[in-house]
Enzyme design. Structure first.
Site, PDB file in Angstrom:
ATOM      1  N   HIS A 166       0.824  -1.215   0.000  1.00 30.95           N
ATOM      2  CA  HIS A 166       0.000   0.000   0.000  1.00 30.95           C
ATOM      3  C   HIS A 166       0.853   1.258   0.000  1.00 30.95           C
ATOM      4  O   HIS A 166       0.404   2.317  -0.462  1.00 30.95           O
ATOM      5  CB  HIS A 166      -0.919  -0.020   1.223  1.00 30.95           C
ATOM      6  CG  HIS A 166      -2.146   0.834   1.099  1.00 30.95           C
ATOM      7  ND1 HIS A 166      -2.202   1.981   0.330  1.00 30.95           N
ATOM      8  CD2 HIS A 166      -3.381   0.706   1.651  1.00 30.95           C
ATOM      9  CE1 HIS A 166      -3.400   2.522   0.414  1.00 30.95           C
ATOM     10  NE2 HIS A 166      -4.143   1.766   1.199  1.00 30.95           N
ATOM     11  N   ASP A 388      -9.404  -5.567 -18.182  1.00 31.49           N
ATOM     12  CA  ASP A 388      -9.621  -6.613 -19.184  1.00 31.49           C
ATOM     13  C   ASP A 388      -8.265  -7.015 -19.771  1.00 31.49           C
ATOM     14  O   ASP A 388      -7.617  -6.229 -20.460  1.00 31.49           O
ATOM     15  CB  ASP A 388     -10.546  -6.086 -20.285  1.00 31.49           C
ATOM     16  CG  ASP A 388     -10.756  -7.064 -21.432  1.00 31.49           C
ATOM     17  OD1 ASP A 388     -10.253  -8.207 -21.357  1.00 31.49           O
ATOM     18  OD2 ASP A 388     -11.420  -6.687 -22.412  1.00 31.49           O
TER      19      ASP A 388
END
Length: 463
Positions: A166, A388
């Site tokens: 993070h 995608d």
């Protein structure tokens, strides 16, 4: 629902290095990036169905090659974090050592995982390289910053699990990087559509003054923090709550007139769930309870300096609203909403994020407080679901697990209606009370009386 049991056979982990040599240098993280509370790995999972157009293609090989190309542009992610002393300042040594990649095969079809609408993803531990939440604090130093696992399923679909430190990226930054990977996987030529920008200096402390010019309760514990009603070590159950068009309209109708147009969908749901959760946990009337949420600095008009397009670091502050539990319980929903909206306005003020950076340096980079606090962030518009890699949009794309902190996720209910899913994790008795609190809170508007509203009618989503 009962979790399925599947067997995953993992290949040996390998280090994927950038496809071409990258600069060796040290890059300081910002004073927002390197706070204690962000020293952990975020995890996420994508589920992809078989694609006739990709027949014969190995998704693990495709994503592995795309990762190598993406790391040329995001080469700090192929490096390692170092900690400087004094001050615990984190830097990235851009060594080019690479990210961890694991190819795996499962003995199950994707459909056996069920209709995944939110976390926890069934069998998520099998789809991630490392145990979720295993590395925090000092453990991020000297370790790989990125882990990918691609698990080929028996049906021809596959699961892509990732873990990323993070300190390097927030949700928007993670999506930006994964989108770059997806572009290379689909054969998009050249550089990523959005070139990455480091620019961490815009969130570094003002070294001359290090002035803390704002109040930051998120880094100050509540009184008697040890008397919390819930902790990660408790036996906890999961449930997601769904808010569609009717539920959001019901909350807006409950809001005071002056807040109805000022309050976002997130504001309404977060304030409502904060109040319901605090009541479900049965805090004492005098206990101070909080809601803590992310306020993003990206795209904010008039901010100086502006967050540049392509910036993938942490660009947010935490806003905190607080109230005595008894006041939150006794007063109407509008009380909670006003507190939350006011906290949001304060966190968006010019200089607030810089004040956080100064606080980090002046106070040794403290962890944000979580006792008696509902921690929530909105990732409904993050684009996480839209990545995608050539197999079409994912069946599911989002967090792998749910914790005491939660998210607002774009999702749907069992009828297929699009809306917001709010995963919750609480002890079983508190979860039962939470279901009743939500039903009671929404029931007056949706059906005229709580007794006439079933849980299915107000949009509970089963996991």
């Amino acid at each position: 629902m009962a979790m399925p049991t599947i067997l995953v056979r993992r290949n040996e982990p390998e280090l994927v290095v950038p496809a071409v040599p990258t600069p060796y240098e040290f890059k300081p993280l910002s004073d927002i990036d390197d706070q204690e509370g962000l020293r952990f790995y975020r995890s996420g999972i994508y589920l992809y169905r078989q694609s006739d157009a990709k027949a014969g293609a190995d998704p693990a090989a495709v994503i592995r090659a795309a990762l190598a190309e993406a790391l040329v542009h995001y080469y700090p992610l192929a490096g390692r974090i170092r900690e400087a002393s004094p001050g615990r300042k984190l830097l990235v040594e851009c060594t080019g050592e690479g990210a961890v990649f694991v190819a795996a095969d499962a003995d199950a079809a994707l459909e056996e995982l069920g209709d995944v609408m939110g976390p926890p993803v069934p069998c998520h531990g099998q789809f991630l390289c490392e145990p979720d939440g295993a590395y925090t604090g000092a453990a991020v130093v000297g370790r790989p910053l990125l882990f990918f696992q691609v698990t080929r399923m028996r049906c021809g679909g596959f699961v892509w699990g990732f873990q990323i430190c993070h300190c390097l990226a927030d949700a928007a930054g993670v999506v930006q990087f994964l989108t770059a990977v997806s572009e290379f996987a689909r054969g998009v030529p050249g550089a990523p559509t959005v070139p990455p920008v480091w620019a961490r200096e815009i969130f570094s402390a003002r070294r001359l003054t290090q002035a803390i010019v704002r109040h930051h309760p998120e880094y100050e514990p509540v009184p008697d923090a040890g008397r919390d009603k819930v902790s990660p070590g408790d036996a906890l159950v999961h449930r997601s709550f769904f808010f569609g068009r009717r539920e959001v309209a019901a909350l807006r109708a409950l809001a005071p007139p002056e807040l109805r147009t000022k309050s976002s969908r997130f504001d309404l749901i977060a304030a409502f769930m904060w109040r319901c959760r605090a009541n479900a946990l049965a805090y004492d009337a005098g206990d101070l309870v909080r809601v803590q949420f992310v306020v993003n600095a990206r795209g904010r008009k008039g901010r100086s300096p502006a967050v540049p397009k392509g910036f993938y670091g942490n660009a947010f502050a935490f806003a905190v609203a607080e109230s005595a539990a008894g006041e939150l319980r006794r007063r109407p929903f509008g009380h909670a909403l006003l507190l939350l909206v006011s906290a949001k306005v304060q966190a968006m003020e010019e200089g607030h994020l810089e004040s956080v950076a100064n606080l980090m340096v002046a106070r040794g980079r403290p962890r944000f407080a979580v006792a008696r606090t509902y921690v929530v962030s909105d990732i409904t518009r993050s684009g996480l679901r839209d990545v995608d890699v050539g197999w079409g949009c994912a069946v599911y794309g989002g967090p792998a697990t749910a914790t005491l902190a939660t998210f607002h996720l774009a999702g749907r209910n069992e009828a297929g209606e699009e809306g917001v899913l709010v995963p919750m994790r609480l002890p079983a008795p508190a979860m039962e009370r939470l279901k009743l609190e939500v039903a009671r809170g929404l029931g007056k508007t949706l059906a005229g009386a709580p007794s006439r509203v079933s849980l299915s009618e107000i949009g509970f989503a089963k996991l």
